[in-house]
Design a protein around this motif. Structure first.
Motif, PDB file in Angstrom:
ATOM      1  N   UNK A  20     -12.329  10.213  -2.850  1.00 48.92           N
ATOM      2  CA  UNK A  20     -12.347  10.415  -4.299  1.00 48.92           C
ATOM      3  C   UNK A  20     -11.656  11.721  -4.672  1.00 48.92           C
ATOM      4  N   UNK A  21     -10.991  11.727  -5.802  1.00 50.92           N
ATOM      5  CA  UNK A  21     -10.263  12.866  -6.387  1.00 50.92           C
ATOM      6  C   UNK A  21      -8.889  13.089  -5.769  1.00 50.92           C
ATOM      7  N   UNK A  22      -8.521  12.332  -4.721  1.00 50.55           N
ATOM      8  CA  UNK A  22      -7.125  12.394  -4.266  1.00 50.55           C
ATOM      9  C   UNK A  22      -6.228  11.872  -5.387  1.00 50.55           C
ATOM     10  N   UNK A  23      -5.041  12.453  -5.511  1.00 53.85           N
ATOM     11  CA  UNK A  23      -4.091  12.073  -6.554  1.00 53.85           C
ATOM     12  C   UNK A  23      -2.960  11.278  -5.926  1.00 53.85           C
ATOM     13  N   UNK A  24      -2.741  10.066  -6.447  1.00 49.26           N
ATOM     14  CA  UNK A  24      -1.722   9.170  -5.905  1.00 49.26           C
ATOM     15  C   UNK A  24      -0.515   9.124  -6.833  1.00 49.26           C
ATOM     16  N   UNK A  25       0.670   9.091  -6.236  1.00 47.21           N
ATOM     17  CA  UNK A  25       1.904   8.953  -7.003  1.00 47.21           C
ATOM     18  C   UNK A  25       2.475   7.556  -6.774  1.00 47.21           C
ATOM     19  N   UNK A  26       2.889   6.924  -7.848  1.00 49.29           N
ATOM     20  CA  UNK A  26       3.473   5.582  -7.763  1.00 49.29           C
ATOM     21  C   UNK A  26       4.952   5.722  -7.416  1.00 49.29           C
ATOM     22  N   UNK A  27       5.353   5.123  -6.297  1.00 47.74           N
ATOM     23  CA  UNK A  27       6.725   5.275  -5.815  1.00 47.74           C
ATOM     24  C   UNK A  27       7.600   4.064  -6.105  1.00 47.74           C
ATOM     25  N   UNK A  64      -1.864  -6.185   6.754  1.00 45.17           N
ATOM     26  CA  UNK A  64      -1.189  -5.515   5.636  1.00 45.17           C
ATOM     27  C   UNK A  64      -2.206  -5.243   4.544  1.00 45.17           C
ATOM     28  N   UNK A  65      -1.937  -4.199   3.750  1.00 43.62           N
ATOM     29  CA  UNK A  65      -2.789  -3.852   2.617  1.00 43.62           C
ATOM     30  C   UNK A  65      -1.949  -3.929   1.349  1.00 43.62           C
ATOM     31  N   UNK A  66      -2.481  -4.604   0.333  1.00 37.50           N
ATOM     32  CA  UNK A  66      -1.780  -4.787  -0.932  1.00 37.50           C
ATOM     33  C   UNK A  66      -2.645  -4.260  -2.078  1.00 37.50           C
ATOM     34  N   UNK A  67      -1.991  -3.925  -3.169  1.00 36.25           N
ATOM     35  CA  UNK A  67      -2.675  -3.406  -4.343  1.00 36.25           C
ATOM     36  C   UNK A  67      -2.319  -4.274  -5.539  1.00 36.25           C
ATOM     37  N   UNK A  93       6.308  -5.311  -6.258  1.00 36.09           N
ATOM     38  CA  UNK A  93       7.505  -5.981  -5.751  1.00 36.09           C
ATOM     39  C   UNK A  93       7.265  -7.098  -4.768  1.00 36.09           C
ATOM     40  N   UNK A  94       6.017  -7.344  -4.420  1.00 37.81           N
ATOM     41  CA  UNK A  94       5.726  -8.410  -3.456  1.00 37.81           C
ATOM     42  C   UNK A  94       4.933  -9.517  -4.141  1.00 37.81           C
ATOM     43  N   UNK A  95       5.289 -10.756  -3.835  1.00 38.79           N
ATOM     44  CA  UNK A  95       4.608 -11.911  -4.411  1.00 38.79           C
ATOM     45  C   UNK A  95       3.726 -12.548  -3.347  1.00 38.79           C
ATOM     46  N   UNK A 132       0.820  -1.210   0.000  1.00 38.70           N
ATOM     47  CA  UNK A 132       0.000   0.000   0.000  1.00 38.70           C
ATOM     48  C   UNK A 132       0.855   1.261   0.000  1.00 38.70           C
ATOM     49  N   UNK A 133       2.001   1.222   0.689  1.00 41.80           N
ATOM     50  CA  UNK A 133       2.869   2.396   0.786  1.00 41.80           C
ATOM     51  C   UNK A 133       3.541   2.745  -0.533  1.00 41.80           C
ATOM     52  N   UNK A 134       3.443   1.855  -1.534  1.00 46.15           N
ATOM     53  CA  UNK A 134       4.037   2.145  -2.841  1.00 46.15           C
ATOM     54  C   UNK A 134       3.227   3.178  -3.620  1.00 46.15           C
TER      55      UNK A 134
END
Length: 326
Positions: free
Chosen positions: A38-45, A109-112, A50-52, A15-17
């Protein structure tokens, strides 16, 4: 009935990515639906997921994270929270499934799980939160599908576009001869990332026409000579492992109209002259099927599946073509 559950392997972001670069929750990581705005802008870090995660479906169709667990039955539960729609600056939309690993009733943990491509350093606006679509999307990942226009061989020998098939039609199968089609599904999905179809060009594997399949679709190859070093003549090969940028390519962009074929048992049918599997009904795919659909017993031919490591060479498609030639 034999348990047919397969482990499902997913490459995910932590999630922190993805963090809010602009909006109400600035600086916060991506989270589950109840905490999102809604409408928040997220940046991919992160550059890539990277996690399996290795998942096992329980009999009630819930999932456990089993990688690293001493016993597959004791892994932490995985909650499928929601499906999010993110919009890039150029207007392209991508979907992300939010997965929450749970321990003692609390989020561990939270994953995407991205269903499209997310680029490091790029900003994406959160434009949609669907609390009900995540389960269906995860099931659709495991659903092998044919695209509109694919010709399927009937028991009579006729070649019929998949969209013209109906339950009750008798389809030619490799192992069991004519079999009755019990159900046909249709799904239109964004043709990006995990849902972008793979094209096997005409003639690449002795196919009569271009053949488009979902990326995890397995085709059957019978080798007259063992050119790939599998140690057996009968092979099941995932088409995404054959992508070479030439005779087998993946088409990313637009939409794909996918069709799923279900029989009483998992079957190998003939599509544009290539032997390809029908949909395997198991715990992973049940969420995309009508209620009451019976699970399949374990098909023996799945033990023929070839590992990706045997297909990494640039000439893998040519080798299989020669090995299966007359």
């Amino acid at each position: 009935m034999t348990d047919v559950t397969e482990l499902q392997h997913l490459m995910v972001f932590d999630a922190a990515d993805l963090r809010v670069a602009q909006g109400v929750a600035q600086g916060d990581p991506m989270s589950f639906a109840d905490e999102l705005v809604l409408d928040d802008v997220y940046r991919v870090e992160a550059k890539t997921p990277g996690r399996r995660l290795t998942l096992r479906a329980d009999s009630d169709a819930s999932f456990r994270v089993v990688e690293g667990a001493a016993d597959e039955q004791t892994g932490r539960m995985l909650h499928i929270d929601s499906c999010l729609t993110l919009m890039a600056r150029d207007g392209a939309a991508s979907e992300v499934i939010v997965l929450v690993e749970v321990e003692a009733g609390a989020a561990h943990a939270v994953y995407l799980l991205p269903l499209g491509r997310l680029l490091q350093g790029e900003d994406y606006r959160l434009v949609g939160i669907d609390r009900h679509a995540g389960t269906a999307r995860l099931a659709q990942l495991a659903c092998v599908s044919f695209t509109r226009g694919t010709h399927i061989a009937l028991a009579s020998g006729a070649q019929v576009p998949v969209e013209r098939l109906s339950p009750g039609d008798r389809i030619l199968t490799r192992d069991d001869g004519p079999q009755v089609l019990r159900w046909i599904g249709q799904t239109t999905l964004r043709a990006t990332g995990r849902f972008a179809p793979v094209l096997i060009r005409e003639g690449a594997l002795h196919n009569a026409r271009d053949l488009w399949l979902s990326p995890d679709h397995r085709i059957f190859v019978w080798q007259r000579e063992d050119h790939v070093g599998a140690g057996r003549a009968e092979l099941m090969v995932r088409v995404r492992h054959l992508i070479n940028g030439d005779s087998v390519v993946q088409s990313d962009g637009g939409f794909a109209e996918y069709y799923q074929l279900v029989f009483d048992d998992h079957q190998i049918v003939y599509a544009e002259g290539i032997a390809a599997e029908s949909l395997l009904v198991d715990h992973r795919t049940m969420g995309a099927l009508p209620g009451g659909t019976a699970r399949h017993a374990t098909p023996q031919h799945l033990s023929y599946e070839v590992s990706e490591s045997l297909l990494t060479g640039p000439d893998a498609v040519a080798l299989l073509r020669r090995a299966s030639g007359l």
